[in-house]
Motif scaffolding. Structure first.
Motif, mmCIF file in Angstrom:
data_model
loop_
_atom_site.group_PDB
_atom_site.id
_atom_site.type_symbol
_atom_site.label_atom_id
_atom_site.label_comp_id
_atom_site.label_asym_id
_atom_site.label_seq_id
_atom_site.Cartn_x
_atom_site.Cartn_y
_atom_site.Cartn_z
ATOM 1 N N MET A 103 -74.807 -32.901 76.543
ATOM 2 C CA MET A 103 -75.925 -32.324 75.816
ATOM 3 C C MET A 103 -77.090 -32.108 76.768
ATOM 4 N N ASN A 195 -75.581 -26.047 73.831
ATOM 5 C CA ASN A 195 -76.205 -26.122 75.157
ATOM 6 C C ASN A 195 -76.701 -24.792 75.716
ATOM 7 N N ASN A 199 -80.364 -25.845 70.296
ATOM 8 C CA ASN A 199 -79.189 -26.570 69.823
ATOM 9 C C ASN A 199 -79.135 -26.722 68.307
#
Length: 558
Positions: A103, A195, A199
């Motif tokens: 992430m 990503n 998000n």
């Protein structure tokens, strides 16, 4: 002991901390054969079997073989509770024990860093290039997204061929698919990529794995570099303090460090730079032990103040996760599978033969990013949804089928601190997160629990007849929900910000925009502690990106 009696080892660069940032730094700095590089890791090598099996985090967290075993101070916002505060203590650092979720956060995070530091290279546009510099994304294996055949927009954000492997999870759960549908019902759109800069959405997390095995920073960055004759790696090497001397301009200069290596104290010297990559807890600890920190704290412990830097250890930020548990019916969950001998055997056999199933699971499988209320300008909540439940991390699964819906405030306004408790480097520092310390954070906590309830009452979840087990439907007011959040919430293991970077004129910043310690020559900090603001998501891969950018600056002498 008289310092003159220490045996001295000479290097060009010393990297303190063999974690996510330190492994990349050691790789990049040693790529030039003319650089002699020493990497110091306080823990042991990452040859412990449970590090590499994804579900092994259960056996690594809370295990002194791989965890520093820290605890927080009693926290007022958590109604006086003390939390376990895991930090990786092995090669690979937290990437060896974390949730493996890939992430980056949101583009606004990095644009804000650029604004706060005055360095445009921190913005999203430039940081994407640093993420891509080491990324090896499964959708780019054939040069294009196999689902769309498009390598245009997707390749703008992702890359193939780097060291940091990103893969799709090797599992699926009906109850998680239904939760995704329920989230969609309340307006959270589905996504297959968290990503790309925004998000917002709901979908399965991508993970740092390779073929069902954990892919940690040691495998990614040290394995290709270990054979280099100019790279030396010491494990069981804990830094006692930095070696600060007076430079030619009468300014403090970091000439290396005193390190206890396998029971023997040694002085190691860096001709060019010392890079502190010990993490958001240990980096401020080492600075304070070395005389760089708040004068009053150091004086009270009998440590000479070399640089009075009052914000070393301040600005601690973390994501506090509130865990709601729902009993479900008519579907399988991990609770039912793992609480029977036959179920455990099936789980083990699936992993042995397919490298899939529950043993390949990240701690959280399904994610969602959304707003806690419509007035929020961007997604400020992150969900981690799991087909299992338990009273607390490390305890047995419940004996009834259930799922856990955890939610955290991505942008907490509460700030904590890390302070040494002794001049003895072996004594753990005091960690005070100060969770839920502000009205804003308390409101988001209450709103987020209400949103969980809203999702769970959508038609997509109806077949499972979900029943709220925790916190309990009897709690409804803001005050009740906030108190309950304090009772059931836990860290999601994302501490950052304790040695923050900032504009050169920002007196609250410990570091300049290129991560050099203000007031000290030849000393840089490169890890999650440098973040002025926490990223809007899991923090491991942003930390690796920071190291990618920093390595170029170090090599260029910038």
């Amino acid at each position: 002991m008289n310092r003159a009696t220490y045996e001295t080892d000479q290097f060009d660069f010393i990297v303190i901390g063999g974690g996510s940032a330190g492994c990349l730094m050691a790789n990049r700095l040693s790529a030039d054969p003319s650089n002699r590089v020493l990497l110091l890791e306080a823990g042991k090598p990452d040859n412990y079997a449970w590090i590499h099996i994804p579900v092994g985090y259960l056996y690594c967290i809370g295990n002194p073989r791989t965890d520093w075993m820290y605890n927080t101070q009693a926290d007022k916002g958590l109604n006086g509770r003390v939390l376990r505060y895991p930090r990786g203590k092995t090669l690979g650092g937290c990437s060896s024990i974390n949730g493996m979720i890939y992430m980056r956060g949101q583009s606004r995070d990095y644009n804000k860093w650029a604004e706060l530091t005055g360095e445009k290279l921190w913005n999203w546009e430039h940081s994407v290039d640093d993420f891509k510099a080491h990324e090896n994304h499964y959708k780019m294996d054939c040069g294009a997204d196999p689902e769309t055949g498009d390598n245009g927009k997707f390749s703008d954000h992702h890359a193939h061929g780097g060291e940091w492997r990103v893969e799709k999870q090797r599992l699926n759960w009906d109850v998680l698919d239904s939760f995704s549908d329920a989230a969609n019902e309340i307006g959270i759109e589905k996504t297959d990529d968290f990503n790309s800069g925004d998000n917002a959405g709901v979908g399965y997390f991508d993970v740092n794995q390779r073929s069902g095995w954990r892919w940690n920073a040691s495998k990614a960055f040290l394995r290709p570099a270990k054979s280099r004759p100019n790279l030396t790696i010491w494990t069981e090497a804990q830094v006692e303090r930095l070696n600060l001397v007076t430079g030619d301009d009468a300014k403090p200069l970091c000439a290396g460090a005193y390190v206890n290596h396998q029971g023997e104290t040694k002085l190691v010297s860096a001709n060019k730079e010392t890079i502190l990559s010990a993490g958001a807890i240990n980096s401020p600890q080492i600075l304070q032990l070395s005389g760089i920190g708040p004068r009053e704290l150091l004086s009270n412990l009998g440590i000479e103040t070399i640089v009075d830097s009052p914000f070393v250890g301040e600005n601690l930020q973390d994501h506090l996760q509130i865990r709601a548990v729902y009993k479900v019916n008519g579907t399988r969950t991990m609770n039912t599978l793992a609480n029977s001998l036959i179920g455990k055997m099936k789980i083990g056999m699936e992993y042995v033969f397919k490298r899939s199933g529950p043993m390949s699971m990240a701690p959280s499988q399904l994610g969602a990013f959304t707003r806690s209320d419509p007035t929020q300008p961007y997604a400020n909540l992150e969900y981690h949804v799991q087909p299992l439940s338990l009273e607390a991390f490390g305890e047995d699964l419940h004996d009834f089928p259930a799922m856990t819906v955890s939610v955290c405030n991505l942008n907490p306004t509460s700030r904590g601190s890390v302070q040494i408790a002794s001049r003895d480097y072996r004594v753990a520092p005091k960690i005070s997160p100060n969770y839920l310390d502000t009205p804003e954070d308390r409101k988001v906590a209450a709103d987020s629990l209400r949103q969980v309830r809203k999702i769970m009452t959508q038609s997509s979840m109806a077949p499972y007849s979900p029943e709220e087990y925790k916190p309990g439907v009897q709690y409804q007011t803001d005050e009740e929900l906030t108190k309950l959040a304090g009772d059931i919430a836990n860290t999601i293991f994302h501490p950052v910000g304790t040695v923050k970077m900032g504009h050169i004129d920002d007196d609250t910043a410990v570091l300049d925009p290129h991560l050099r310690v203000k007031g000290v020559e030849n000393l840089r900090v490169v890890d999650a502690s440098v973040m002025p603001l926490i990223t809007s998501g899991n923090t491991n891969s942003p930390t690796i990106m920071i190291a990618e950018k920093a390595a170029r600056w170090v090599l260029a002498g910038q």
